[in-house]
Write an enzyme that holds these catalytic residues in place. Structure first.
Site, PDB file in Angstrom:
ATOM      1  CE  LYS A 136      -4.336   0.897   2.460  1.00 42.11           C
ATOM      2  NZ  LYS A 136      -4.999   0.686   3.757  1.00 42.11           N
TER       3      LYS A 136
HETATM    4  O1  G3P Z   1      -9.288   1.523   4.611  1.00 39.93           O
HETATM    5  C1  G3P Z   1      -8.983   2.773   5.133  1.00 39.93           C
HETATM    6  C2  G3P Z   1      -9.673   2.928   6.410  1.00 39.93           C
HETATM    7  O2  G3P Z   1      -9.040   2.164   7.389  1.00 39.93           O
HETATM    8  C3  G3P Z   1      -9.837   4.308   6.891  1.00 39.93           C
HETATM    9  O3  G3P Z   1     -11.015   4.305   7.598  1.00 39.93           O
HETATM   10  O4  G3P Z   1     -12.666   5.114   9.191  1.00 39.93           O
HETATM   11  O5  G3P Z   1     -10.226   5.667   9.502  1.00 39.93           O
HETATM   12  O6  G3P Z   1     -11.544   6.757   7.690  1.00 39.93           O
HETATM   13  P1  G3P Z   1     -11.371   5.527   8.545  1.00 39.93           P
END
Ligand code: G3P
Length: 218
Positions: free
Chosen positions: A83
């Site tokens: 990634k």
């Molecule tokens: O896949 C990316 C994710 O982990 C981010 O999620 O909820 O931290 O915006 P969030």
């Protein structure tokens, strides 16, 4: 649509993978920090639990260093997807790694033009962050729809749209309707997809009626 689990919690991943409904895993530095475990150990363990792609994120900011880190991560297992962030250096690293046969997930995507660049750089996956766009008053789903149209306009762009930053079952439903190839979903949200109050109510009624028959299937 493929489902990836957005987590670095091996117990959660193992339990959900047992369902046969999990096609991969995504992690990020925040999720690894939350797990409290050594990064490479966690990735190795997840890779041996799930057959599909397991995203492991580089932390270098300069292209050459990202490639070096990416190669080290790719050595952990065949199903590692490296990634990289959607920066100019991240795109350069994506190109080098994907040309060398490594799966690459380009993350932190917030615009259709960024997604177009990632596809041209040979990304295996592009990760538009729906929830974080919603957080600032934009419509994350519109980004998924725009990327779908752009990728479908050009046969040469083989990148899969991996809807990320998913926070609700409605995000999953709308991502599927918009044609995202993959949704990466926190464990709690994934489990919740199977729930409906009328399913529970209907099952209670069926079982009550069945009990009255006094029969058993086996
Ligand atoms: O896949 C990316 C994710 O982990 C981010 O999620 O909820 O931290 O915006 P969030």
């Amino acid at each position: 649509m493929k489902f990836f689990i957005d987590s670095a919690d091996i117990d959660e991943i193992r339990e959900l993978a047992d369902s046969g409904l999990v096609d991969g895993v995504t992690t990020n530095p925040s999720l690894v920090a939350k797990s409290g475990r050594a990064f490479k150990d966690v990735i190795a363990e997840i890779c041996s639990t799930v057959e599909g792609p397991v995203s492991a994120e580089v932390t270098a900011l300069e292209a050459d260093a990202m490639v070096e880190e990416g190669r080290a991560l790719a050595e952990i297992a065949n199903n590692v997807a490296v990634k990289v962030p959607l920066t100019w250096d991240g795109l350069k690293a994506c190109r080098t790694l994907s040309q060398g046969g490594t799966m690459v997930n380009v993350t932190l995507c917030f615009s259709a033009n960024q997604a177009l660049l990632a596809a041209k750089a040979g990304a295996t996956f592009i990760s538009p962050f729906i929830g974080r766009l919603d957080d600032i008053g934009e419509d994350g789903m519109e980004l998924i729809r725009d990327i779908r149209v752009i990728y479908d306009n050009y046969d040469a762009l083989g990148t899969e749209i991996l809807a990320a930053s998913i926070r609700s079952d409605d995000h999953v439903r709308r991502s599927a309707m918009a044609g995202a190839d993959v949704a990466t979903v926190p464990p709690k949200v994934l489990r919740n997809l199977a729930n409906h109050a009328l399913t529970d109510k209907g099952l209670d009624a069926f079982l009550a009626d069945w009990a009255k028959t006094g029969q058993s299937i086996l």
